[in-house]
Each structure stands twice: as structure tokens, then as C-alpha cells.
Design a protein around this motif. Structure first.
Motif, PDB file in Angstrom:
ATOM      1  N   VAL A 184     104.840 -41.572  39.520  1.00  0.00           N
ATOM      2  CA  VAL A 184     106.075 -41.808  39.401  1.00  0.00           C
ATOM      3  C   VAL A 184     106.528 -42.276  37.629  1.00  0.00           C
ATOM      4  CG1 VAL A 184     108.286 -42.967  39.784  1.00  0.00           C
ATOM      5  CG2 VAL A 184     106.803 -42.242  41.344  1.00  0.00           C
ATOM      6  N   ALA A 185     105.558 -43.078  37.199  1.00  0.00           N
ATOM      7  CA  ALA A 185     105.611 -43.671  35.971  1.00  0.00           C
ATOM      8  C   ALA A 185     105.331 -42.502  35.048  1.00  0.00           C
ATOM      9  CB  ALA A 185     104.784 -44.814  35.787  1.00  0.00           C
ATOM     10  N   ARG A 186     104.350 -41.807  35.273  1.00  0.00           N
ATOM     11  CA  ARG A 186     103.865 -40.782  34.219  1.00  0.00           C
ATOM     12  C   ARG A 186     105.197 -39.631  34.187  1.00  0.00           C
ATOM     13  NH1 ARG A 186      98.837 -41.622  36.929  1.00  0.00           N
ATOM     14  NH2 ARG A 186      99.335 -40.040  38.385  1.00  0.00           N
ATOM     15  N   ARG A 187     105.686 -39.451  35.301  1.00  0.00           N
ATOM     16  CA  ARG A 187     106.670 -38.214  35.100  1.00  0.00           C
ATOM     17  C   ARG A 187     107.904 -39.088  34.434  1.00  0.00           C
ATOM     18  NH1 ARG A 187     104.648 -37.529  40.369  1.00  0.00           N
ATOM     19  NH2 ARG A 187     106.222 -38.932  41.355  1.00  0.00           N
ATOM     20  N   GLY A 188     108.201 -40.140  34.820  1.00  0.00           N
ATOM     21  CA  GLY A 188     109.260 -40.784  33.958  1.00  0.00           C
ATOM     22  C   GLY A 188     109.118 -40.866  32.546  1.00  0.00           C
ATOM     23  N   ALA A 189     107.751 -41.236  32.310  1.00  0.00           N
ATOM     24  CA  ALA A 189     107.170 -41.344  30.782  1.00  0.00           C
ATOM     25  C   ALA A 189     107.511 -39.936  29.889  1.00  0.00           C
ATOM     26  CB  ALA A 189     105.843 -41.853  30.757  1.00  0.00           C
ATOM     27  N   THR A 190     107.253 -38.949  30.984  1.00  0.00           N
ATOM     28  CA  THR A 190     107.472 -37.620  29.813  1.00  0.00           C
ATOM     29  C   THR A 190     108.727 -37.500  29.634  1.00  0.00           C
ATOM     30  OG1 THR A 190     105.657 -36.583  31.204  1.00  0.00           O
ATOM     31  CG2 THR A 190     107.237 -35.158  30.248  1.00  0.00           C
ATOM     32  N   ARG A 191     109.624 -38.022  30.196  1.00  0.00           N
ATOM     33  CA  ARG A 191     111.101 -37.798  30.075  1.00  0.00           C
ATOM     34  C   ARG A 191     111.525 -38.693  28.892  1.00  0.00           C
ATOM     35  NH1 ARG A 191     115.314 -35.106  32.711  1.00  0.00           N
ATOM     36  NH2 ARG A 191     117.550 -36.025  32.430  1.00  0.00           N
ATOM     37  N   LEU A 192     111.034 -39.916  28.924  1.00  0.00           N
ATOM     38  CA  LEU A 192     111.331 -40.989  28.088  1.00  0.00           C
ATOM     39  C   LEU A 192     110.594 -40.749  26.582  1.00  0.00           C
ATOM     40  CD1 LEU A 192     112.363 -43.834  27.060  1.00  0.00           C
ATOM     41  CD2 LEU A 192     110.091 -44.791  27.918  1.00  0.00           C
ATOM     42  N   ALA A 193     109.587 -40.258  26.604  1.00  0.00           N
ATOM     43  CA  ALA A 193     109.026 -39.887  25.418  1.00  0.00           C
ATOM     44  C   ALA A 193     109.807 -38.562  24.706  1.00  0.00           C
ATOM     45  CB  ALA A 193     107.463 -39.205  25.734  1.00  0.00           C
ATOM     46  N   ASP A 194     110.303 -37.737  25.572  1.00  0.00           N
ATOM     47  CA  ASP A 194     110.855 -36.680  24.970  1.00  0.00           C
ATOM     48  C   ASP A 194     112.383 -37.020  24.496  1.00  0.00           C
ATOM     49  OD1 ASP A 194     109.189 -34.795  25.841  1.00  0.00           O
ATOM     50  OD2 ASP A 194     110.587 -34.168  27.678  1.00  0.00           O
ATOM     51  N   HIS A 195     112.780 -38.349  24.898  1.00  0.00           N
ATOM     52  CA  HIS A 195     114.163 -38.754  24.220  1.00  0.00           C
ATOM     53  C   HIS A 195     113.742 -39.374  23.084  1.00  0.00           C
ATOM     54  CE1 HIS A 195     116.457 -38.418  28.303  1.00  0.00           C
ATOM     55  NE2 HIS A 195     116.928 -37.523  27.440  1.00  0.00           N
ATOM     56  N   LEU A 196     112.585 -40.082  23.104  1.00  0.00           N
ATOM     57  CA  LEU A 196     112.150 -40.849  21.901  1.00  0.00           C
ATOM     58  C   LEU A 196     111.939 -39.921  20.676  1.00  0.00           C
ATOM     59  CD1 LEU A 196     110.238 -43.845  23.784  1.00  0.00           C
ATOM     60  CD2 LEU A 196     112.091 -44.099  21.967  1.00  0.00           C
ATOM     61  N   GLU A 197     111.398 -38.799  20.831  1.00  0.00           N
ATOM     62  CA  GLU A 197     110.949 -37.906  19.986  1.00  0.00           C
ATOM     63  C   GLU A 197     112.280 -37.381  19.396  1.00  0.00           C
ATOM     64  OE1 GLU A 197     109.139 -35.488  17.205  1.00  0.00           O
ATOM     65  OE2 GLU A 197     108.482 -37.268  18.337  1.00  0.00           O
ATOM     66  N   SER A 198     113.043 -37.190  20.228  1.00  0.00           N
ATOM     67  CA  SER A 198     114.385 -36.500  20.083  1.00  0.00           C
ATOM     68  C   SER A 198     114.965 -37.451  18.879  1.00  0.00           C
ATOM     69  CB  SER A 198     115.310 -36.067  21.128  1.00  0.00           C
ATOM     70  OG  SER A 198     114.986 -34.926  21.675  1.00  0.00           O
ATOM     71  N   TRP A 199     115.126 -38.711  19.139  1.00  0.00           N
ATOM     72  CA  TRP A 199     115.632 -39.878  18.455  1.00  0.00           C
ATOM     73  C   TRP A 199     114.830 -39.970  17.084  1.00  0.00           C
ATOM     74  CZ3 TRP A 199     118.544 -42.581  16.149  1.00  0.00           C
ATOM     75  CH2 TRP A 199     118.308 -43.946  15.281  1.00  0.00           C
ATOM     76  N   PHE A 200     113.638 -39.874  17.030  1.00  0.00           N
ATOM     77  CA  PHE A 200     112.891 -39.765  15.830  1.00  0.00           C
ATOM     78  C   PHE A 200     113.237 -38.613  14.825  1.00  0.00           C
ATOM     79  CE2 PHE A 200     109.817 -42.790  18.009  1.00  0.00           C
ATOM     80  CZ  PHE A 200     109.967 -43.929  17.108  1.00  0.00           C
ATOM     81  N   ARG A 201     113.306 -37.431  15.619  1.00  0.00           N
ATOM     82  CA  ARG A 201     113.619 -36.459  14.730  1.00  0.00           C
ATOM     83  C   ARG A 201     115.064 -36.328  14.026  1.00  0.00           C
ATOM     84  NH1 ARG A 201     111.385 -33.277  18.884  1.00  0.00           N
ATOM     85  NH2 ARG A 201     113.496 -32.825  19.547  1.00  0.00           N
ATOM     86  N   HIS A 202     116.080 -37.080  15.084  1.00  0.00           N
ATOM     87  CA  HIS A 202     117.248 -37.111  14.610  1.00  0.00           C
ATOM     88  C   HIS A 202     117.288 -37.938  13.447  1.00  0.00           C
ATOM     89  CE1 HIS A 202     121.567 -37.978  14.286  1.00  0.00           C
ATOM     90  NE2 HIS A 202     121.294 -39.234  14.634  1.00  0.00           N
ATOM     91  N   ALA A 203     116.729 -38.958  13.528  1.00  0.00           N
ATOM     92  CA  ALA A 203     116.679 -40.324  12.256  1.00  0.00           C
ATOM     93  C   ALA A 203     115.973 -39.736  11.054  1.00  0.00           C
ATOM     94  CB  ALA A 203     115.783 -41.266  13.049  1.00  0.00           C
ATOM     95  N   GLU A 204     114.980 -38.772  11.154  1.00  0.00           N
ATOM     96  CA  GLU A 204     114.430 -38.108   9.940  1.00  0.00           C
ATOM     97  C   GLU A 204     115.460 -37.185   9.072  1.00  0.00           C
ATOM     98  OE1 GLU A 204     109.871 -38.106  11.425  1.00  0.00           O
ATOM     99  OE2 GLU A 204     111.001 -36.378  11.534  1.00  0.00           O
ATOM    100  N   THR A 205     116.244 -36.595   9.963  1.00  0.00           N
ATOM    101  CA  THR A 205     117.173 -35.627   9.669  1.00  0.00           C
ATOM    102  C   THR A 205     118.559 -35.837   9.442  1.00  0.00           C
ATOM    103  OG1 THR A 205     117.766 -34.651  11.545  1.00  0.00           O
ATOM    104  CG2 THR A 205     115.856 -33.926  10.584  1.00  0.00           C
ATOM    105  N   ALA A 206     118.736 -37.423   9.566  1.00  0.00           N
ATOM    106  CA  ALA A 206     120.225 -37.908   9.572  1.00  0.00           C
ATOM    107  C   ALA A 206     120.845 -38.145   8.137  1.00  0.00           C
ATOM    108  CB  ALA A 206     120.309 -39.064  10.304  1.00  0.00           C
ATOM    109  N   GLY A 207     119.790 -37.956   7.042  1.00  0.00           N
ATOM    110  CA  GLY A 207     120.473 -38.138   5.725  1.00  0.00           C
ATOM    111  C   GLY A 207     119.751 -39.652   5.244  1.00  0.00           C
ATOM    112  N   SER A 208     120.384 -40.153   3.923  1.00  0.00           N
ATOM    113  CA  SER A 208     120.044 -41.211   3.520  1.00  0.00           C
ATOM    114  C   SER A 208     119.980 -42.253   4.066  1.00  0.00           C
ATOM    115  CB  SER A 208     120.521 -41.274   1.900  1.00  0.00           C
ATOM    116  OG  SER A 208     121.755 -41.506   2.043  1.00  0.00           O
ATOM    117  N   GLY A 209     119.639 -43.608   3.634  1.00  0.00           N
ATOM    118  CA  GLY A 209     119.757 -44.736   4.316  1.00  0.00           C
ATOM    119  C   GLY A 209     118.493 -45.601   4.680  1.00  0.00           C
ATOM    120  N   PRO A 210     118.740 -46.843   5.176  1.00  0.00           N
ATOM    121  CA  PRO A 210     117.464 -47.337   5.628  1.00  0.00           C
ATOM    122  C   PRO A 210     116.961 -46.888   6.703  1.00  0.00           C
ATOM    123  CG  PRO A 210     119.264 -48.892   5.684  1.00  0.00           C
ATOM    124  CD  PRO A 210     119.947 -47.522   5.047  1.00  0.00           C
ATOM    125  N   THR A 211     115.644 -47.009   6.971  1.00  0.00           N
ATOM    126  CA  THR A 211     114.813 -46.619   8.210  1.00  0.00           C
ATOM    127  C   THR A 211     115.511 -47.709   9.495  1.00  0.00           C
ATOM    128  OG1 THR A 211     112.733 -46.108   7.119  1.00  0.00           O
ATOM    129  CG2 THR A 211     112.952 -46.646   9.303  1.00  0.00           C
TER     130      THR A 211
END
Length: 274
Positions: free
Chosen positions: A103-130
């Protein structure tokens, strides 16, 4: 769900809640992602992952309130614009299924996908501090978070959060603990709260044959500095109508040494104003 988002359903001093995702067709049951705080321009973003029995269908309001309480505590700890994401991306298992890592591994796949989407968004969101990014996980959610962070560390490009905060941790399979070591994820950025009488965490670890987290910095759980201590396994045990001296309290309850420490750990060192 509507009650969790209603401005009048919680303490008016708590940050507003925003529904980021609602999946009514998730194979295991409804899933949701709810943000509390500065969702558009955060200086700090924390993903809050809950454990056993916590699911969007029955625990959206309580989970959203816990996210908002952490965001308020982060403001008090110096975060200019914190946002805490209550991640209900998979239904938390019943107690007998917490002994199974699938159950944890299946949930982790979904959580990792959401975190990866966040990191990609943060990289392309424009200027400003990390944006300072953290994960705060409880109970079986600590196992979900561990699998997700290992997956992100193995990815190309590799992703790492700035802090991982654990409470009521149910331990790690030995192979996963070894992988955390190899990826350098065990020390330096991991914090753990372990309350007195948290029997469920110990039982979950022992019965599943898991090992404790190693190298985590211990967070306070005993009353001090005018703040209450915590006891047992729950995240929330206290209600305001019970009065400030009522107890016991859970890991994420307001007015506790543990919530204040979690806020400091997820906020990290002071940053310049943004």
C-alpha cells in the motif's frame, strides 16, 4: 469536502484552504489534495502526509485543519508566505494492512508524481527565490514518504526536499533503510517526534519486522516554554472548547512543543524577505 474549504468552518485566524485536486475515481477510493496558505506565491511549501485510516472521504476537514495549523505555526516561526499541502492522494490503510508495504509503495508512486510536478512547476514559474520544500509525515505516511523520496532521488534529474519531519513513525524495511543511506537521505535533513505511550508506532514497526529510522534529529514531545507536551499516536486529540489546560494532545495539535518544533524544522534557517 466543502466543509473543509468553508472559511467559517475553522478558526478565522487559520489560513484559507484551496482544493488543488479531487479524484472521485481513484481505484482505492476518493483522493484529494488541499492547500492551506499562500498557494500562488509560497516561500515555503510543505507536503503533509497522513497515515492509517486517513482518507479524503472521511477526514478532509480534519486534515485540512492540521495543514492550516502547521501553516500558521510556520508563520510564527518566520516563514513569510507558507503553504501546507494536505496530501490525501491515497486512502490510508486500515491497521491490519499497515503491516504490508505494498500500500505504501503504491501511494508513494502517486506522491512522487505530485512532488515531481511541483518541482517542475517551481523551475518554470519565473524569477524569485527558491521555494523551501519539506515533507511532514505521520504514522504509515512516513513509509509512503520514504518510498517517494527514494524514487525522486533516483530520478533524472534527482530531486530532494529540504527537510523531512516524521511523527509516530512505523519504521522502515531494511532494504529501504539501506537505500536511504545510499541516497544520503537519512541524516542532516530528517527530524523525528516520538511521543510517550505511542504504542501503535512501536507495534507497527515490530510486527512488520521494520527497523527504526536512523540519524534523525529528535524533536521535543515534553511540555516546556509554556507549550503542552504530546502523548500517544494521534495527530489531533485536543479541541479549543476543552480549554488550554485540557489534555492529552496529539503531534499536530496547536499549542504543543511538537507542532512548534515541526514548524521550525520545515521552515529551516531564516531567509531574506521575499
Amino acid at each position: 469536502m466543502a466543509h473543509a474549504l468553508d472559511p467559517d468552518s475553522m478558526d478565522p485566524d487559520l489560513p484559507a484552504r484551496t482544493l488543488l485536486e479531487l479524484d472521485l475515481h481513484h481505484p482505492a477510493g476518493p483522493a484529494a489534495v488541499i492547500a492551506a496558505g499562500a498557494v500562488d506565491t509560497p516561500t515555503h511549501l510543505t507536503w503533509q502526509v497522513s497515515g492509517m485510516g486517513i482518507e479524503a472521504r472521511t477526514a478532509a476537514w480534519g486534515s485540512a485543519r492540521e495543514a492550516a495549523q502547521l501553516a500558521r505555526a510556520q508563520q510564527q516561526a518566520g516563514a513569510p508566505r507558507p503553504c501546507v499541502v494536505s496530501w490525501l492522494g491515497h486512502p490510508g490503510p486500515r491497521w491490519w494492512r499497515t503491516l504490508d508495504g505494498g500500500v505504501a509503495r503504491r501511494g508513494a508512486t502517486r506522491l512522487a508524481d505530485h512532488l515531481e510536478s511541483w518541482f517542475r512547476h517551481a523551475e518554470t514559474a519565473g524569477s524569485g527565490p527558491t521555494v523551501h520544500t519539506a515533507v511532514e509525515a505521520h504514522s504509515y505516511g512516513t513509509l509512503v514518504a520514504a518510498h517517494a523520496l527514494v524514487s525522486l532521488a533516483r530520478a533524472d534529474p534527482a530531486r530532494r526536499v529540504d527537510a523531512l519531519v516524521l511523527s509516530g513513525a512505523v519504521g522502515l524495511p531494511r532494504a529501504l533503510a539501506q537505500e536511504l543511506d545510499r541516497q544520503g537521505l537519512h541524516t542532516g535533513r530528517v527530524y523525528e517526534a516520538s511521543a510517550p505511550a505511542d504504542v501503535l508506532a512501536a507495534l507497527g514497526r515490530i510486527l512488520a519486522g521494520r527497523v527504526p529510522w536512523r540519524g534523525a534529529t529528535a524533536l521535543p514531545v515534553t511540555a516546556g516554554d509554556g507549550l503542552a507536551g504530546v502523548r500517544g499516536h494521534d495527530t489531533s486529540r485536543w479541541r479549543p472548547e476543552e480549554g488550554p489546560d485540557a489534555g492529552p494532545r496529539g503531534y499536530r495539535d496547536p499549542g504543543t512543543v511538537t507542532l512548534a518544533a515541526m514548524a521550525r524544522a520545515t521552515v529551516g534557517p531564516p531567509q531574506a524577505s521575499a
